[in-house]
Design a protein around this motif. Sequence first.
Motif: not given
Length: 328
Positions: A198-203
Motif C-alpha cells: 500500500v505504501a509503495t504501489a503505483a496507481p
Amino acid sequence: MTDVLILGGTGWLSGRIAQRGLDAGARVTCLARGERRPPDGAELVRADRAAPEAYTALAGRDWDHVIDVSSQASHVIEAVEALGDRAGRWTYVSSMSVYADDETIGADESAPRHPPARRGDEYEYGAQKVAAEDAVATLGERALIVRPGLIVGDGDPSDRFGYWAAAFLRAGDGPVLLPPIEGRTVQVIDVDDLAAYVATAAPGAPVNAIGDVHPLGNVLDAVRDAAGHTGPVVVAPDDWLVAQGVAHWMGERSLPLWLPPEMTGFMTRANAAFRTAGGTIRPVADTITRVVADESARGVDRPRRAGLTRADERKLLAALDAPDPLDG
C-alpha cells in the motif's frame, strides 16, 4: 521529501503503513480522532471524519500520496471531494468483501461486485466498500484500489487467525476442537506485506492483495506444531457445529477460518495481479511464528473478539463425544 497523508494512521494496518512511509523518508501526516497515537515521527491532525469540518485543518496543503482505509463510504466520498484535487495519487484499501460471487474458484478482479451502498442504507460492509471504491475511481489514473482478503499477523485486533495459536497453546496436551478441514482452504495476507504494498504501489487497476491458497488442514497443522501442542485434535461436522450455535468465520462463539461449504471461492481468489504489481508474499510459516509468539505474550485466555473460550470448547468436545441417545 514526499508528503503522505494517511486518513487514519493510528490503527493496526494504517499504523504500519505510516511506519513504512516514515522508514522510507517521507513526511507523514495522520488524520484521526486521536484516541491512539500514530508512529513516532508522524504528525497527528485530530479530526472526526463524520464532522463537516473534518478536513479544515488540511486546507491549502497538497499531498504526493493520500491513503485511506475507511469502511464508511460517506467518509471516503467526502475525503475525495475535499482533497482529491490536491493529491498526486490516492490509494484506497478496500476488501475482497466487495465481491458478490463467493463460489467461483480462482476469480480475479473482474468478478462482479455487490451493488454500492446508498445514503440511508442499513450498514453492510461489502456494499460500503463498493461505494467507497466508486468514489476513489473518479480520480482516474491517480487512483489505486487494493482489495485485501484476511489480514493476519501479530497484534491483529480481530483475533481470527490468532485464535488458533491461542487454542493450541492453551490446550497443551489436551484436545482442540476443529471445524471440517477436508477440502477446505485458507488464503491470507500478512499485515506487513500489505502495508509495504500500500505504501509503495503505483496507481492502476484494482488489485486483490492476498497470499496463495493453502489447505486449511496444512495451515492448522503448522500452527499446532509452532505452538507445541501434543494433544489430539477433534474434527466436528458442519451441521453439528451449526446446531450447537457455533458461528462461522468470526465473532463471539465462533470457529475462525471456518466457512459454509458452499463458499468455495471466498478463500481461493486469484492473486496474479498482486504479484505482477510488485506485491510480496512471505511464507505462511513466518507469519505463524510471529502470531504464536504474540498470542503467548498477550495471553491465551484473554477476552477475544473471535473464537471459543476454553471452557466453551471443552463443553463442545464433551457433547461431541457423548453417545447419541437415539443410537442403539
